[in-house]
Design a protein around this motif. Sequence first.
Motif, PDB file in Angstrom:
ATOM      1  N   TRP A  28       0.980  -1.271  -0.002  1.00 52.44           N
ATOM      2  CA  TRP A  28      -0.057   0.161  -0.128  1.00 52.44           C
ATOM      3  C   TRP A  28       0.912   1.234  -0.004  1.00 52.44           C
ATOM      4  CZ3 TRP A  28      -4.900   0.045  -0.992  1.00 52.44           C
ATOM      5  CH2 TRP A  28      -5.703  -1.169  -0.935  1.00 52.44           C
ATOM      6  N   PHE A  29       1.903   1.234   0.549  1.00 48.32           N
ATOM      7  CA  PHE A  29       2.958   2.338   0.298  1.00 48.32           C
ATOM      8  C   PHE A  29       3.941   2.308  -1.075  1.00 48.32           C
ATOM      9  CE2 PHE A  29       1.930   1.636   4.685  1.00 48.32           C
ATOM     10  CZ  PHE A  29       1.988   2.884   5.222  1.00 48.32           C
ATOM     11  N   LEU A  30       4.388   1.147  -1.192  1.00 46.91           N
ATOM     12  CA  LEU A  30       5.296   0.830  -2.365  1.00 46.91           C
ATOM     13  C   LEU A  30       4.635   1.421  -3.771  1.00 46.91           C
ATOM     14  CD1 LEU A  30       7.374  -2.406  -1.027  1.00 46.91           C
ATOM     15  CD2 LEU A  30       7.714   0.131  -1.067  1.00 46.91           C
ATOM     16  N   ILE A  31       3.712   0.763  -3.953  1.00 45.34           N
ATOM     17  CA  ILE A  31       2.737   0.914  -5.296  1.00 45.34           C
ATOM     18  C   ILE A  31       2.704   2.553  -5.562  1.00 45.34           C
ATOM     19  CG2 ILE A  31       1.020   0.498  -6.672  1.00 45.34           C
ATOM     20  CD1 ILE A  31       0.861  -2.198  -5.623  1.00 45.34           C
ATOM     21  N   LEU A  39       8.247   9.897   7.754  1.00 45.65           N
ATOM     22  CA  LEU A  39       7.177   9.449   8.134  1.00 45.65           C
ATOM     23  C   LEU A  39       6.778   8.181   7.594  1.00 45.65           C
ATOM     24  CD1 LEU A  39       4.940  12.612   7.916  1.00 45.65           C
ATOM     25  CD2 LEU A  39       5.965  11.431   9.818  1.00 45.65           C
ATOM     26  N   ILE A  40       6.968   7.878   6.248  1.00 44.27           N
ATOM     27  CA  ILE A  40       6.732   6.563   5.665  1.00 44.27           C
ATOM     28  C   ILE A  40       7.700   5.223   6.402  1.00 44.27           C
ATOM     29  CG2 ILE A  40       7.202   5.012   3.534  1.00 44.27           C
ATOM     30  CD1 ILE A  40       6.514   7.712   2.233  1.00 44.27           C
ATOM     31  N   LEU A  41       8.983   5.706   6.654  1.00 42.11           N
ATOM     32  CA  LEU A  41       9.778   4.741   7.365  1.00 42.11           C
ATOM     33  C   LEU A  41       9.234   4.306   8.769  1.00 42.11           C
ATOM     34  CD1 LEU A  41      13.267   6.081   6.260  1.00 42.11           C
ATOM     35  CD2 LEU A  41      12.244   3.934   5.491  1.00 42.11           C
ATOM     36  N   LEU A  42       8.669   5.255   9.280  1.00 41.99           N
ATOM     37  CA  LEU A  42       8.273   5.103  10.694  1.00 41.99           C
ATOM     38  C   LEU A  42       6.955   4.046  10.535  1.00 41.99           C
ATOM     39  CD1 LEU A  42       8.019   8.605  12.595  1.00 41.99           C
ATOM     40  CD2 LEU A  42       9.514   6.631  13.072  1.00 41.99           C
ATOM     41  N   PHE A  43       6.109   4.380   9.273  1.00 45.31           N
ATOM     42  CA  PHE A  43       5.260   3.121   9.332  1.00 45.31           C
ATOM     43  C   PHE A  43       5.436   1.890   9.110  1.00 45.31           C
ATOM     44  CE2 PHE A  43       2.578   7.304   8.517  1.00 45.31           C
ATOM     45  CZ  PHE A  43       1.311   6.758   9.414  1.00 45.31           C
ATOM     46  N   PHE A  44       6.928   1.949   8.249  1.00 40.40           N
ATOM     47  CA  PHE A  44       7.510   0.437   8.118  1.00 40.40           C
ATOM     48  C   PHE A  44       7.954   0.047   9.475  1.00 40.40           C
ATOM     49  CE2 PHE A  44       8.175   1.223   3.394  1.00 40.40           C
ATOM     50  CZ  PHE A  44       7.012   0.900   3.088  1.00 40.40           C
TER      51      PHE A  44
END
Length: 291
Positions: free
Chosen positions: A54-57, A101-106
């Motif tokens: 859901w993040f990568l695409i 922020l994206i890395l935190l969600f990961f």
Amino acid sequence: MNKPAWLAGIVSIATALSSGAAFAAQPTPWQTDLQPAATGIMHEIRWFEEYTLWFLIPIVLLVLALLVYVIMRYNKRSNPTPSRTSHNTMIEIIWTVGPVLILLFFAVPSFQLLTAQYTPEGEPELTIKATGYQWYWGYEYQGDEGEDVSFDALLLREEDRADYGKEDKAVYPRLLAVDNEIVVPVDTTVRLLVTAGDVLHSWAMPAFGVKMDAVPGRLNETWFRVEEEGIYYGQCSELCGKDHAFMPIAVRAVSREQYDGWLAAARDDVGAANRDLMAAIDAQRQLASAE
């Protein structure tokens, strides 16, 4: 006319599911997805894989759109006079804060998954030591009073299939079937101690979500808890020499009653215990299909 590879794969799966022997998880032709999850950890791994998509695409599509826009908007023909802009504060803030922020969600679910992988569900009820050799695996079942059962698991040779009663290649596939499977009871926390007797190896079982390096002189520990009965296949996942590709792993998960009977018989003769277990499983499935 030969069947396409994908059709042959579907046929082989259907045959395995309908055969008398137990079937659980193994690679299939043209497979693009992960193997079906057989443990709670693997369910979490599958969830995390879908979650990251859901993040990568969107990120891939955004980068592609930006590349196309830059190519079309700022090529020499469309923009003969290049811009001399050196920086843009807002853009720099966005491309710094956004990835953080994206890395935190990961990171949060990733650390939770790593913690779960090294935290068994309760005290281990069974301990098995797996030792990698060039090119086979040795197993020791360790009871309260030390070693109870030990055997080696080698690649099943084609000429030996009849001797072991494993002629069905849909259930005992070429280059994955072994002469002696590990036998474990379902719904049981199994502690696996992994080491090597010569060079680096790696004990990997995709359906379990387990991959542990086997290092000479070092004892690594992992665990699994199988949810469904059947045979699960894996392979050595560390390049260990010329026969690295011929070093499969097979785990047969059975009921607690079948495991107890196998263990008692295996203390005297592992081969005979395996044959009796296979016969009992076949009889059970035939009875179920007759009903």
